[in-house]
Design a protein around this motif. Structure first.
Motif, PDB file in Angstrom:
ATOM      1  N   UNK A  62      47.646  52.127  33.374  1.00  9.12           N
ATOM      2  CA  UNK A  62      48.777  52.712  34.399  1.00  9.12           C
ATOM      3  C   UNK A  62      48.168  50.816  35.736  1.00  9.12           C
ATOM      4  N   UNK A  63      46.872  51.023  35.800  1.00  8.86           N
ATOM      5  CA  UNK A  63      46.672  50.199  36.600  1.00  8.86           C
ATOM      6  C   UNK A  63      46.144  48.986  35.814  1.00  8.86           C
ATOM      7  N   UNK A  64      46.214  48.390  34.923  1.00  8.11           N
ATOM      8  CA  UNK A  64      46.369  47.201  34.604  1.00  8.11           C
ATOM      9  C   UNK A  64      48.132  46.844  34.841  1.00  8.11           C
ATOM     10  N   UNK A  65      49.145  47.578  35.039  1.00  9.10           N
ATOM     11  CA  UNK A  65      50.143  46.982  34.499  1.00  9.10           C
ATOM     12  C   UNK A  65      50.504  46.864  36.220  1.00  9.10           C
ATOM     13  N   UNK A  66      50.134  47.961  37.476  1.00  6.81           N
ATOM     14  CA  UNK A  66      49.606  47.363  38.731  1.00  6.81           C
ATOM     15  C   UNK A  66      49.257  46.265  38.999  1.00  6.81           C
ATOM     16  N   UNK A 104      48.698  43.471  37.380  1.00 10.41           N
ATOM     17  CA  UNK A 104      49.590  42.782  36.958  1.00 10.41           C
ATOM     18  C   UNK A 104      51.431  42.466  37.768  1.00 10.41           C
ATOM     19  N   UNK A 105      51.926  43.413  38.636  1.00 10.29           N
ATOM     20  CA  UNK A 105      52.942  43.498  39.953  1.00 10.29           C
ATOM     21  C   UNK A 105      51.577  43.311  41.398  1.00 10.29           C
ATOM     22  N   UNK A 106      50.610  43.578  41.499  1.00 13.73           N
ATOM     23  CA  UNK A 106      50.419  42.765  42.798  1.00 13.73           C
ATOM     24  C   UNK A 106      50.458  41.271  42.154  1.00 13.73           C
ATOM     25  N   UNK A 107      49.707  41.218  41.403  1.00 11.31           N
ATOM     26  CA  UNK A 107      49.348  39.587  41.275  1.00 11.31           C
ATOM     27  C   UNK A 107      50.971  38.637  41.399  1.00 11.31           C
ATOM     28  N   UNK A 108      51.960  39.185  40.707  1.00 11.11           N
ATOM     29  CA  UNK A 108      52.652  38.876  40.517  1.00 11.11           C
ATOM     30  C   UNK A 108      53.978  38.469  42.297  1.00 11.11           C
ATOM     31  N   UNK A 161      46.809  39.044  46.043  1.00  6.97           N
ATOM     32  CA  UNK A 161      45.921  38.543  45.016  1.00  6.97           C
ATOM     33  C   UNK A 161      44.875  38.899  44.372  1.00  6.97           C
ATOM     34  N   UNK A 162      43.402  39.712  45.139  1.00  5.87           N
ATOM     35  CA  UNK A 162      42.585  39.493  45.576  1.00  5.87           C
ATOM     36  C   UNK A 162      42.495  41.188  44.819  1.00  5.87           C
ATOM     37  N   UNK A 163      43.379  42.192  45.208  1.00  4.14           N
ATOM     38  CA  UNK A 163      42.798  42.748  45.051  1.00  4.14           C
ATOM     39  C   UNK A 163      43.762  43.078  43.463  1.00  4.14           C
ATOM     40  N   UNK A 164      44.309  42.348  43.365  1.00  5.42           N
ATOM     41  CA  UNK A 164      45.168  42.517  41.849  1.00  5.42           C
ATOM     42  C   UNK A 164      44.436  42.101  40.952  1.00  5.42           C
ATOM     43  N   UNK A 165      43.394  40.634  41.129  1.00  4.58           N
ATOM     44  CA  UNK A 165      42.562  40.586  40.056  1.00  4.58           C
ATOM     45  C   UNK A 165      41.416  41.835  39.909  1.00  4.58           C
ATOM     46  N   UNK A 166      40.500  42.056  41.211  1.00  4.91           N
ATOM     47  CA  UNK A 166      39.582  43.087  40.950  1.00  4.91           C
ATOM     48  C   UNK A 166      39.441  44.597  40.244  1.00  4.91           C
ATOM     49  N   UNK A 167      41.571  44.269  40.414  1.00  2.00           N
ATOM     50  CA  UNK A 167      41.959  45.980  40.207  1.00  2.00           C
ATOM     51  C   UNK A 167      42.736  45.377  38.347  1.00  2.00           C
ATOM     52  N   UNK A 168      42.726  44.095  37.955  1.00  2.00           N
ATOM     53  CA  UNK A 168      42.730  44.761  36.402  1.00  2.00           C
ATOM     54  C   UNK A 168      41.071  43.911  35.489  1.00  2.00           C
ATOM     55  N   UNK A 226      40.669  32.865  35.685  1.00  2.00           N
ATOM     56  CA  UNK A 226      40.494  32.363  35.258  1.00  2.00           C
ATOM     57  C   UNK A 226      39.081  32.138  35.029  1.00  2.00           C
ATOM     58  N   UNK A 227      38.432  32.568  36.328  1.00  2.00           N
ATOM     59  CA  UNK A 227      37.102  32.391  37.069  1.00  2.00           C
ATOM     60  C   UNK A 227      36.606  34.035  37.309  1.00  2.00           C
ATOM     61  N   UNK A 228      37.622  34.850  37.433  1.00  2.00           N
ATOM     62  CA  UNK A 228      37.132  36.279  37.832  1.00  2.00           C
ATOM     63  C   UNK A 228      36.331  37.238  36.726  1.00  2.00           C
ATOM     64  N   UNK A 229      37.793  36.875  35.795  1.00  2.00           N
ATOM     65  CA  UNK A 229      38.010  38.054  34.990  1.00  2.00           C
ATOM     66  C   UNK A 229      36.607  38.444  33.914  1.00  2.00           C
ATOM     67  N   UNK A 230      36.098  37.042  33.282  1.00  2.00           N
ATOM     68  CA  UNK A 230      34.648  37.711  32.770  1.00  2.00           C
ATOM     69  C   UNK A 230      33.188  38.594  33.263  1.00  2.00           C
ATOM     70  N   UNK A 231      33.104  37.827  34.568  1.00  2.00           N
ATOM     71  CA  UNK A 231      32.509  38.504  35.051  1.00  2.00           C
ATOM     72  C   UNK A 231      32.461  39.318  35.780  1.00  2.00           C
ATOM     73  N   UNK A 232      33.963  40.159  36.038  1.00  2.00           N
ATOM     74  CA  UNK A 232      34.696  41.551  36.754  1.00  2.00           C
ATOM     75  C   UNK A 232      34.583  42.268  35.000  1.00  2.00           C
ATOM     76  N   UNK A 233      34.470  41.762  33.951  1.00  2.00           N
ATOM     77  CA  UNK A 233      35.211  43.017  32.798  1.00  2.00           C
ATOM     78  C   UNK A 233      33.368  43.237  32.421  1.00  2.00           C
ATOM     79  N   UNK A 234      32.676  42.386  32.405  1.00  2.00           N
ATOM     80  CA  UNK A 234      30.794  42.380  32.601  1.00  2.00           C
ATOM     81  C   UNK A 234      30.516  43.553  33.344  1.00  2.00           C
ATOM     82  N   UNK A 235      30.857  43.146  34.256  1.00  2.00           N
ATOM     83  CA  UNK A 235      30.490  44.941  35.212  1.00  2.00           C
ATOM     84  C   UNK A 235      31.324  45.677  34.721  1.00  2.00           C
ATOM     85  N   UNK A 236      32.399  46.438  34.659  1.00  2.00           N
ATOM     86  CA  UNK A 236      33.112  46.818  34.536  1.00  2.00           C
ATOM     87  C   UNK A 236      32.876  47.676  33.449  1.00  2.00           C
ATOM     88  N   UNK A 237      33.418  47.288  31.777  1.00  2.00           N
ATOM     89  CA  UNK A 237      33.312  47.236  31.060  1.00  2.00           C
ATOM     90  C   UNK A 237      32.059  48.600  30.280  1.00  2.00           C
TER      91      UNK A 237
END
Length: 220
Positions: A23-27, A29-33, A114-121, A184-195
């Protein structure tokens, strides 16, 4: 490729985490849109498909997910609960979120969204992957292809697939911009932290039974 794990292991925590993450993933996405500053490659494609066909972006996301899932068949992959849920829940969530999220009227507001959407993703990715109910159809396609073709680089396969969908999505009218590069720059480091933060550890393997100590009679 079994992906669901033991359904009886911490089911409440894992089910809650799975659907909260999707649900947060879809949300996100909507923030980035709504920021209108650029999307990640797959969402550029979803948006382009939506504009081409006239369906909502949520429906375009679901249709794309189903199409990608069909590509699992020649790879002999089996979807898990998380895979099927990913196809359905994210599409519904993004459409619902778009009905309530306003479009910021100034650039600072759009950048903040945008920033909130990327971090939320990134958080959402950690939640749903950490629930251990199977990968999403797009990630599963990449990892499954590499598993069936040893020696292929996952990074190269991912770059090729995402570069292709980005180009096609852009040609269809999807938004490419600052957000695309930032994601592209942020999602890798974010996933490395949150997974690792949200991964539910599998049940501990039972210890093998100990052999009884020999008695005096055994030694004689």
């Amino acid at each position: 490729m079994a992906a669901s794990g033991n359904l009886r292991h911490r089911p409440v925590r894992r089910f809650t985490q799975l659907y909260l993450g999707l649900t947060l993933y879809g949300t996100s996405m909507a923030m980035m849109l709504r920021s209108d500053l650029g999307l990640n490659p797959w969402d550029v494609f979803h948006q382009g498909l939506s504009r081409l066909t006239g369906v909502s972006i949520g429906v375009a996301t679901i249709v794309t997910g189903v199409a990608v899932l069909l590509l699992w068949i020649p790879l002999r992959l089996r979807p898990g609960l998380g895979t099927v849920s990913n196809v359905l829940v994210i599409g519904v969530a993004v459409d619902l979120a778009l009905t309530v999220l306003p479009t910021p009227g100034n650039l600072p507001g759009r950048i903040a969204l945008l920033v909130a959407g990327i971090v939320g993703n990134g958080v959402a990715t950690g939640l749903y992957i950490g629930a251990r109910f199977g990968p999403g159809p797009r990630d599963g396609l990449m990892t499954g292809y590499v598993a069936r073709h040893p020696g292929r680089s996952l990074r190269l396969v991912r770059t090729t697939i995402e570069g292709t969908v980005l180009a096609v999505g852009w040609l269809l009218g999807g938004t490419v911009g600052l957000g695309t590069v930032a994601y592209a720059l942020a999602i890798g480091p974010l996933a490395q932290v949150f997974i690792p933060m949200f991964t539910v550890a599998p049940p501990a393997a039972p210890e093998p039974p100990r052999r009884p100590e020999p008695t005096l009679a055994d030694r004689q």
